[in-house]
Motif scaffolding. Structure first.
Motif, mmCIF file in Angstrom:
data_model
loop_
_atom_site.group_PDB
_atom_site.id
_atom_site.type_symbol
_atom_site.label_atom_id
_atom_site.label_comp_id
_atom_site.label_asym_id
_atom_site.label_seq_id
_atom_site.Cartn_x
_atom_site.Cartn_y
_atom_site.Cartn_z
ATOM 1 N N ILE A 187 0.852 -1.208 0.000
ATOM 2 C CA ILE A 187 0.000 0.000 0.000
ATOM 3 C C ILE A 187 0.884 1.252 0.000
ATOM 4 C CG2 ILE A 187 -1.671 1.336 1.382
ATOM 5 C CD1 ILE A 187 -2.878 -1.342 2.315
ATOM 6 N N VAL A 188 1.917 1.235 0.843
ATOM 7 C CA VAL A 188 2.823 2.389 0.951
ATOM 8 C C VAL A 188 3.524 2.640 -0.387
ATOM 9 C CG1 VAL A 188 4.915 3.230 2.096
ATOM 10 C CG2 VAL A 188 3.122 2.133 3.435
ATOM 11 N N GLU A 189 3.995 1.555 -0.995
ATOM 12 C CA GLU A 189 4.670 1.661 -2.292
ATOM 13 C C GLU A 189 3.740 2.296 -3.320
ATOM 14 O OE1 GLU A 189 6.276 -2.462 -2.733
ATOM 15 O OE2 GLU A 189 6.805 -1.672 -4.714
ATOM 16 N N GLU A 190 2.523 1.789 -3.354
ATOM 17 C CA GLU A 190 1.539 2.236 -4.346
ATOM 18 C C GLU A 190 1.196 3.721 -4.175
ATOM 19 O OE1 GLU A 190 0.286 0.481 -6.821
ATOM 20 O OE2 GLU A 190 -1.139 2.032 -7.464
ATOM 21 N N HIS A 191 1.019 4.135 -2.924
ATOM 22 C CA HIS A 191 0.602 5.530 -2.687
ATOM 23 C C HIS A 191 1.737 6.531 -2.838
ATOM 24 C CE1 HIS A 191 -3.609 5.379 -1.228
ATOM 25 N NE2 HIS A 191 -3.306 4.112 -1.017
ATOM 26 N N ILE B 279 7.638 5.081 -3.563
ATOM 27 C CA ILE B 279 9.025 4.779 -3.147
ATOM 28 C C ILE B 279 9.327 3.298 -3.405
ATOM 29 C CG2 ILE B 279 9.210 6.605 -1.390
ATOM 30 C CD1 ILE B 279 8.787 4.346 0.685
ATOM 31 N N SER B 280 10.603 2.921 -3.238
ATOM 32 C CA SER B 280 10.994 1.539 -3.550
ATOM 33 C C SER B 280 10.428 0.563 -2.522
ATOM 34 C CB SER B 280 12.515 1.437 -3.559
ATOM 35 O OG SER B 280 12.982 1.586 -2.224
ATOM 36 N N GLN B 281 10.369 -0.713 -2.918
ATOM 37 C CA GLN B 281 9.848 -1.759 -2.034
ATOM 38 C C GLN B 281 10.672 -1.832 -0.743
ATOM 39 O OE1 GLN B 281 9.905 -5.613 -3.862
ATOM 40 N NE2 GLN B 281 9.225 -6.640 -2.009
ATOM 41 N N GLU B 282 11.992 -1.711 -0.923
ATOM 42 C CA GLU B 282 12.890 -1.831 0.236
ATOM 43 C C GLU B 282 12.602 -0.736 1.270
ATOM 44 O OE1 GLU B 282 17.601 -1.345 1.091
ATOM 45 O OE2 GLU B 282 16.920 -1.277 -0.975
ATOM 46 N N LYS B 283 12.463 0.503 0.777
ATOM 47 C CA LYS B 283 12.182 1.627 1.690
ATOM 48 C C LYS B 283 10.805 1.473 2.337
ATOM 49 C CE LYS B 283 15.118 5.178 -0.301
ATOM 50 N NZ LYS B 283 15.191 6.188 -1.333
ATOM 51 N N ALA B 284 9.830 1.024 1.526
ATOM 52 C CA ALA B 284 8.468 0.856 2.055
ATOM 53 C C ALA B 284 8.481 -0.168 3.183
ATOM 54 C CB ALA B 284 7.528 0.408 0.931
ATOM 55 N N GLU B 285 9.216 -1.244 2.991
ATOM 56 C CA GLU B 285 9.271 -2.293 4.022
ATOM 57 C C GLU B 285 9.921 -1.766 5.296
ATOM 58 O OE1 GLU B 285 11.120 -5.547 2.006
ATOM 59 O OE2 GLU B 285 9.234 -6.132 1.010
ATOM 60 N N ILE C 15 2.124 5.841 5.045
ATOM 61 C CA ILE C 15 2.069 6.528 3.735
ATOM 62 C C ILE C 15 2.632 7.944 3.879
ATOM 63 C CG2 ILE C 15 0.524 7.404 1.912
ATOM 64 C CD1 ILE C 15 -1.371 5.063 2.575
ATOM 65 N N MET C 16 2.293 8.603 5.000
ATOM 66 C CA MET C 16 2.763 9.984 5.197
ATOM 67 C C MET C 16 4.287 10.027 5.299
ATOM 68 S SD MET C 16 -0.137 11.319 7.818
ATOM 69 C CE MET C 16 0.418 12.964 8.170
ATOM 70 N N ILE C 17 4.864 9.094 6.050
ATOM 71 C CA ILE C 17 6.330 9.085 6.186
ATOM 72 C C ILE C 17 6.966 8.866 4.807
ATOM 73 C CG2 ILE C 17 8.309 7.871 7.205
ATOM 74 C CD1 ILE C 17 6.451 7.226 9.624
ATOM 75 N N ALA C 18 6.392 7.904 4.059
ATOM 76 C CA ALA C 18 6.963 7.586 2.739
ATOM 77 C C ALA C 18 6.843 8.771 1.784
ATOM 78 C CB ALA C 18 6.244 6.371 2.165
ATOM 79 N N THR C 19 5.681 9.436 1.815
ATOM 80 C CA THR C 19 5.477 10.582 0.920
ATOM 81 C C THR C 19 6.425 11.713 1.311
ATOM 82 O OG1 THR C 19 3.179 9.903 0.832
ATOM 83 C CG2 THR C 19 3.665 12.027 -0.132
ATOM 84 N N GLY C 20 6.583 11.907 2.626
ATOM 85 C CA GLY C 20 7.502 12.936 3.117
ATOM 86 C C GLY C 20 8.925 12.623 2.675
#
Ligand SMILES: Nc1ncnc2c1ncn2[C@@H]1O[C@H](COP(=O)(O)OP(=O)(O)OP(=O)(O)O)[C@@H](O)[C@H]1O
Ligand SMILES: [Mg+2]
Length: 361
Positions: A270-274, A277-283, A308-313
């Motif tokens: 879900i994080v990757e999709e939104h 970012i890369s799979q590794e970072k999302a994990e 999702i917010m951390i990943a988008t940031g």
């Protein structure tokens, strides 16, 4: 005695000077006309009609156009993993069996997204209402909210002035009535925030298949629930104890599906999709947030939205070297912080979780 028309007058298209029998006949014919939904003139833009010229279409065609334009939600970025598909399948089975489904789960676990996705998959237009302390039965069913006023000023004979003001109340359907009448899918988000008395109207919908409109009279008072009608409710398990406990009679008539936070793999997808970012970072983000989640009390647990917010940031701030990953996590998790001491404790918790995960890696 027969009335003889001395002045064959018409005011705004209506004949005046009528015998009682003529008047009655005209009233009966106007009631008949009101029952039939007439064709109306609307501007519709289609590939064949690029200029959007006016066309005559029936009320039914107008309703279909509105359904297509506004009531068919598009659920973007929806991720399906085996665990999402499992809940989705259960929800669809219960809805097809004719029962409303109630999704219960903690903040930010994916209830609303799931409700919107399943509603979309049911293939019917979707109407929506958000529960809230101020929601009343009328917000669900509708009411006499529009007034049409008509004035006739008649000064045909110079020293006689006749004036007539007519104010008509017009009934407007709200989501529950629309869904029951036309067989739409109703999403009632956070329904347990609404005062139970306002939701009582739902009891007869689920039990007898009849929606009773309390402010209407005669046969208009009852709406037979359309066979395609479906309802999906969501409520927050953390708030359950605090806000209005929905009345048991209503809960008894629904199927309850408890949805907890998704597993690691689904959350990372879900994080990757939104965020992109890369799979590794999302994990990595998901594992830190999950470790923090375990340690915080229910009301403060960060959900998938926080990931999702951390990943988008992270993506947006890429290149701004002075903001590191730990700070990003702190800023997002700090949204439910009540004091400086609480903030210090949270910072420490985030550092501990990151150290622990680094050791495990
Ligand atoms: N299956 C999924 N696919 C893609 N994104 C999802 C999925 N499930 C949840 N999300 C995303 O996770 C976030 C939280 O989901 P959602 O808003 O549905 O949770 P919620 O349980 O309704 O939260 P709240 O309790 O705050 O109302 C949203 O940004 C949503 O887009
Ligand atoms: Mg929600």
């Amino acid at each position: 005695m027969r009335y003889i028309e001395a002045h064959p007058r018409r005011v705004r298209g209506e004949a005046i000077h009528m015998t009682a029998a003529e008047k009655r006949a005209s009233e009966i014919s106007s009631i008949g006309a009101a029952d039939m939904e007439p064709d109306i003139q609307v501007r519709i833009r289609t590939p064949a009609n690029r200029d959007g010229n006016y066309e005559m279409i029936s009320m039914e065609a107008k309703r279909q156009a509105i359904e297509e334009a506004y009531l068919t939600p598009e659920v973007k970025h929806f991720i399906k993993t085996p665990e999402v598909i499992e809940i989705e399948t259960r929800m669809k089975l219960w809805l097809q069996a004719g029962y409303p489904v109630h999704l219960i789960g903690p903040t930010g676990c994916g209830k609303t997204s799931l409700a919107a996705h399943v509603a979309h998959e049911m293939g019917r237009p979707v109407v929506w209402i958000n529960g809230d302390e101020a929601v009343t039965t009328n917000d669900l069913i509708g009411g006499y909210s529009q007034m049409q006023s008509e004035s006739v000023r008649d000064n045909y004979i110079h020293n006689v002035f006749k004036s007539k003001d007519v104010t008509k109340m017009e009934w407007v359907d709200n989501p529950l009535t629309l869904a029951c009448k036309y067989g739409y899918t109703l999403i009632y988000n956070e329904f347990s925030r609404t005062k139970p008395a306002a939701n009582n109207i739902l009891l007869s919908v689920f039990e007898e298949g009849i929606l009773e409109l309390p402010t209407k009279f005669g046969e208009d008072r009852y709406v037979k629930v359309h066979p395609d009608f479906n309802a999906i409710f969501t409520s927050n398990s953390v708030e359950y104890a605090g806000i209005h406990r929905p009345q048991d009679a209503l809960l008894d008539r629904m199927v309850g599906i408890y949805t907890d936070y998704y597993g690691c793999e689904t959350e990372a997808r879900i994080v990757e999709e939104h965020s992109g970012i890369s799979q590794e970072k999302a994990e990595r983000i998901v594992s830190v947030v999950r470790a923090i989640r375990e340690k915080l009390p229910d009301a403060q647990k960060p959900g998938t939205r926080a990931c999702i917010m951390i990943a988008t940031g992270m993506r947006a701030l890429n290149g701004h070297g002075n903001i590191n990953f730990e700070q990003l996590c702190t800023d997002v998790i700090a949204n439910k912080t009540s004091s400086p001491a609480d903030m210090v404790a949270k910072k420490k918790l985030i550092q501990d979780c990151m150290t622990q995960l680094a050791q495990l890696a």
